[in-house]
Design an enzyme around this catalytic site. Structure first.
Site, PDB file in Angstrom:
ATOM      1  NE  ARG A 259     -14.662  -5.751   8.933  1.00 35.82           N
ATOM      2  CZ  ARG A 259     -14.450  -6.002   7.647  1.00 35.82           C
ATOM      3  NH1 ARG A 259     -15.406  -6.529   6.905  1.00 35.82           N
ATOM      4  NH2 ARG A 259     -13.278  -5.740   7.098  1.00 35.82           N
TER       5      ARG A 259
ATOM      6  CE1 TYR B 157       1.985  -2.817   7.220  1.00 33.40           C
ATOM      7  CE2 TYR B 157       1.810  -1.963   4.988  1.00 33.40           C
ATOM      8  CZ  TYR B 157       1.622  -2.985   5.907  1.00 33.40           C
ATOM      9  OH  TYR B 157       1.072  -4.176   5.494  1.00 33.40           O
ATOM     10  N   PRO B 158       1.799   3.412   6.403  1.00 32.68           N
ATOM     11  CG  PRO B 158       2.687   5.527   5.901  1.00 32.68           C
ATOM     12  CD  PRO B 158       2.986   4.269   6.655  1.00 32.68           C
TER      13      PRO B 158
ATOM     14  CG  ASN C 294       0.336   6.323  -1.813  1.00 30.72           C
ATOM     15  OD1 ASN C 294      -0.464   6.697  -0.965  1.00 30.72           O
ATOM     16  ND2 ASN C 294       1.383   7.046  -2.202  1.00 30.72           N
TER      17      ASN C 294
ATOM     18  CD  GLN D 137      -8.195  -6.832   8.238  1.00 31.20           C
ATOM     19  OE1 GLN D 137      -8.143  -7.641   9.150  1.00 31.20           O
ATOM     20  NE2 GLN D 137      -9.122  -6.881   7.296  1.00 31.20           N
TER      21      GLN D 137
ATOM     22  CB  SER E  56       0.895  -6.269  -2.204  1.00 29.11           C
ATOM     23  OG  SER E  56      -0.148  -6.124  -1.268  1.00 29.11           O
TER      24      SER E  56
HETATM   25  C1  VOV Z   1      -5.289  -9.614   8.447  1.00 26.04           C
HETATM   26  C2  VOV Z   1      -5.481  -9.739   7.240  1.00 26.04           C
HETATM   27  C3  VOV Z   1      -6.248  -8.952   6.211  1.00 26.04           C
HETATM   28  C4  VOV Z   1      -7.516  -9.223   5.756  1.00 26.04           C
HETATM   29  C5  VOV Z   1      -8.464 -10.328   6.210  1.00 26.04           C
HETATM   30  C6  VOV Z   1      -7.822  -8.234   4.746  1.00 26.04           C
HETATM   31  C7  VOV Z   1      -9.007  -8.225   4.005  1.00 26.04           C
HETATM   32  C8  VOV Z   1      -9.341  -7.127   3.213  1.00 26.04           C
HETATM   33  C9  VOV Z   1     -10.582  -7.032   2.482  1.00 26.04           C
HETATM   34  C10 VOV Z   1     -11.674  -8.099   2.465  1.00 26.04           C
HETATM   35  C11 VOV Z   1     -10.595  -5.806   1.860  1.00 26.04           C
HETATM   36  C12 VOV Z   1     -11.689  -5.236   0.934  1.00 26.04           C
HETATM   37  C13 VOV Z   1     -12.896  -4.801   1.658  1.00 26.04           C
HETATM   38  C14 VOV Z   1     -12.645  -3.819   2.757  1.00 26.04           C
HETATM   39  O1  VOV Z   1     -12.647  -4.296   3.900  1.00 26.04           O
HETATM   40  O2  VOV Z   1     -12.383  -2.656   2.485  1.00 26.04           O
HETATM   41  C15 VOV Z   1      -9.368  -5.132   2.217  1.00 26.04           C
HETATM   42  C16 VOV Z   1      -9.050  -3.856   1.832  1.00 26.04           C
HETATM   43  C17 VOV Z   1      -7.789  -3.328   1.998  1.00 26.04           C
HETATM   44  N1  VOV Z   1      -6.690  -3.939   2.553  1.00 26.04           N
HETATM   45 FE1  VOV Z   1      -6.675  -5.715   3.479  1.00 26.04          FE
HETATM   46  N2  VOV Z   1      -6.735  -7.380   4.621  1.00 26.04           N
HETATM   47  C18 VOV Z   1      -5.763  -7.798   5.480  1.00 26.04           C
HETATM   48  C19 VOV Z   1      -4.469  -7.265   5.653  1.00 26.04           C
HETATM   49  C20 VOV Z   1      -4.022  -6.195   4.884  1.00 26.04           C
HETATM   50  C21 VOV Z   1      -2.651  -5.763   4.798  1.00 26.04           C
HETATM   51  C22 VOV Z   1      -1.483  -6.421   5.518  1.00 26.04           C
HETATM   52  C23 VOV Z   1      -2.600  -4.686   3.979  1.00 26.04           C
HETATM   53  C24 VOV Z   1      -1.345  -3.957   3.521  1.00 26.04           C
HETATM   54  C25 VOV Z   1      -0.932  -4.468   2.134  1.00 26.04           C
HETATM   55  C26 VOV Z   1       0.459  -5.008   2.059  1.00 26.04           C
HETATM   56  O3  VOV Z   1       0.782  -5.619   1.018  1.00 26.04           O
HETATM   57  O4  VOV Z   1       1.251  -4.843   2.986  1.00 26.04           O
HETATM   58  C27 VOV Z   1      -3.933  -4.394   3.562  1.00 26.04           C
HETATM   59  C28 VOV Z   1      -4.297  -3.328   2.771  1.00 26.04           C
HETATM   60  C29 VOV Z   1      -5.619  -3.089   2.429  1.00 26.04           C
HETATM   61  C30 VOV Z   1      -6.050  -1.872   1.798  1.00 26.04           C
HETATM   62  C31 VOV Z   1      -5.175  -0.684   1.495  1.00 26.04           C
HETATM   63  C32 VOV Z   1      -7.399  -2.008   1.535  1.00 26.04           C
HETATM   64  C33 VOV Z   1      -8.293  -0.978   0.841  1.00 26.04           C
HETATM   65  C34 VOV Z   1      -8.033  -1.130  -0.637  1.00 26.04           C
HETATM   66  C35 VOV Z   1      -8.939  -0.373  -1.551  1.00 26.04           C
HETATM   67  O5  VOV Z   1      -8.517  -0.193  -2.715  1.00 26.04           O
HETATM   68  O6  VOV Z   1     -10.030   0.037  -1.154  1.00 26.04           O
HETATM   69  N3  VOV Z   1      -4.775  -5.359   4.104  1.00 26.04           N
HETATM   70  N4  VOV Z   1      -8.598  -5.978   2.991  1.00 26.04           N
END
Ligand code: VOV
Length: 249
Positions: A131, A145-146, A148, A185, A223
């Site tokens: 990963r 997209y970026p 915060n 993702q 979000s």
């Molecule tokens: C395809 C789908 C998908 C899946 C399965 C998923 C799962 C997960 C898991 C399990 C975790 C936590 C552990 C890790 O892996 O870090 C995260 C972490 C994270 N995510 Fe996520 N995310 C997805 C998708 C996904 C999207 C579409 C977005 C954008 C949010 C949106 O509103 O547009 C996002 C953002 C993030 C971010 C910025 C972080 C880090 C946050 C922090 O504070 O550290 N993410 N995410």
């Protein structure tokens, strides 16, 4: 002080967005265009060799709309290597027909919000390493997209305790998981590297799934309350052949 989530980092990432100067490209002579295309095809070959050797990964996508015409997304072991691929591309004849539209520097990141308690060095775990150093999917579409996490007085992610953040990330993860097989993702951290805190890169064979996932996540607390988003870039896969086709005049 609040407890920071601990993070694991993998390959460094560069999203290099370019626009094509069609006027210059169309007014170049056939020989110049052929040389530029040959050089470009060489680069595609080099990038795929790096990928086969598992020393990095590159994906090339077109971008729809006026923000850019295509993106080169590179993952490499070090910032030096990223810089070198960028510079090597800049030196090509083809690059003379492009302009720099946008770029994003970050590093593939996993946090411990939902990590199990299993001891041992996570870098010895092949699932974790896969990963952190992923071969980029070559799905039909990309979306980047970026973003915060908000730091307002009333809604400050960084002032919440670990348990509260973990609960919200659990709900986030559950929504994400319901898109398994539809959207992949890759989250890259960019605190200290670029203008936003994370880069979100999504891959899918059906572009509509980007809209559905991002929309559904807007209702999820992490979000809805804390997400701040930059510009979105979306577009279709470019293979060496379809890049060539795109450049036919
Ligand atoms: C395809 C789908 C998908 C899946 C399965 C998923 C799962 C997960 C898991 C399990 C975790 C936590 C552990 C890790 O892996 O870090 C995260 C972490 C994270 N995510 Fe996520 N995310 C997805 C998708 C996904 C999207 C579409 C977005 C954008 C949010 C949106 O509103 O547009 C996002 C953002 C993030 C971010 C910025 C972080 C880090 C946050 C922090 O504070 O550290 N993410 N995410």
């Amino acid at each position: 002080m609040n407890e920071a989530a601990s993070t694991l980092e993998g390959w460094y990432a560069l999203h290099d967005f370019r626009s094509i100067n069609w006027t210059a490209w169309k007014s170049a002579d056939d020989e110049e265009r052929a040389m530029a295309l040959d050089e470009l095809q060489e680069f595609f070959k080099e990038w795929s060799e790096v990928e086969s050797a598992k020393q990095g990964s590159t994906a090339v996508y077109g971008i729809v709309g006026q923000k850019a015409d295509f993106v080169l997304m590179h993952l490499r072991e070090t910032l030096e290597e990223l810089n070198a691929v960028e510079t090597a591309f800049n030196k090509t004849l083809f690059a003379r027909f492009t302009t720099k539209a946008y770029s994003y520097v970050s590093v593939v990141e996993l946090s411990n919000y939902l990590a199990g308690e299993g001891g041992g060095d996570p870098m010895e775990n092949p699932h974790v390493v896969a990963r952190l150093k992923p071969i980029l999917p070559k799905t039909k579409y990309i979306c980047f997209y970026p973003m915060n996490k908000k730091r307002d007085l009333s809604d400050n992610w960084y002032m919440l305790d670990m348990e509260e953040r973990r609960n919200m990330m659990r709900s986030h993860g559950l929504i994400g998981r319901s898109y398994a097989g539809k959207v992949k993702q890759i989250i890259t951290g960019s605190v200290g590297f670029d203008d936003w805190e994370w880069g979100v890169t999504l891959f899918a064979d059906d572009a509509l799934q980007f809209k559905k996932l991002v929309y559904e996540m807007r209702f999820d607390e992490v979000s809805a309350r804390f997400g701040e988003f930059g510009s979105f870039f979306v577009g279709p896969l470019l293979t060496p052949e379809s890049f060539d086709d795109m450049l036919k005049v």
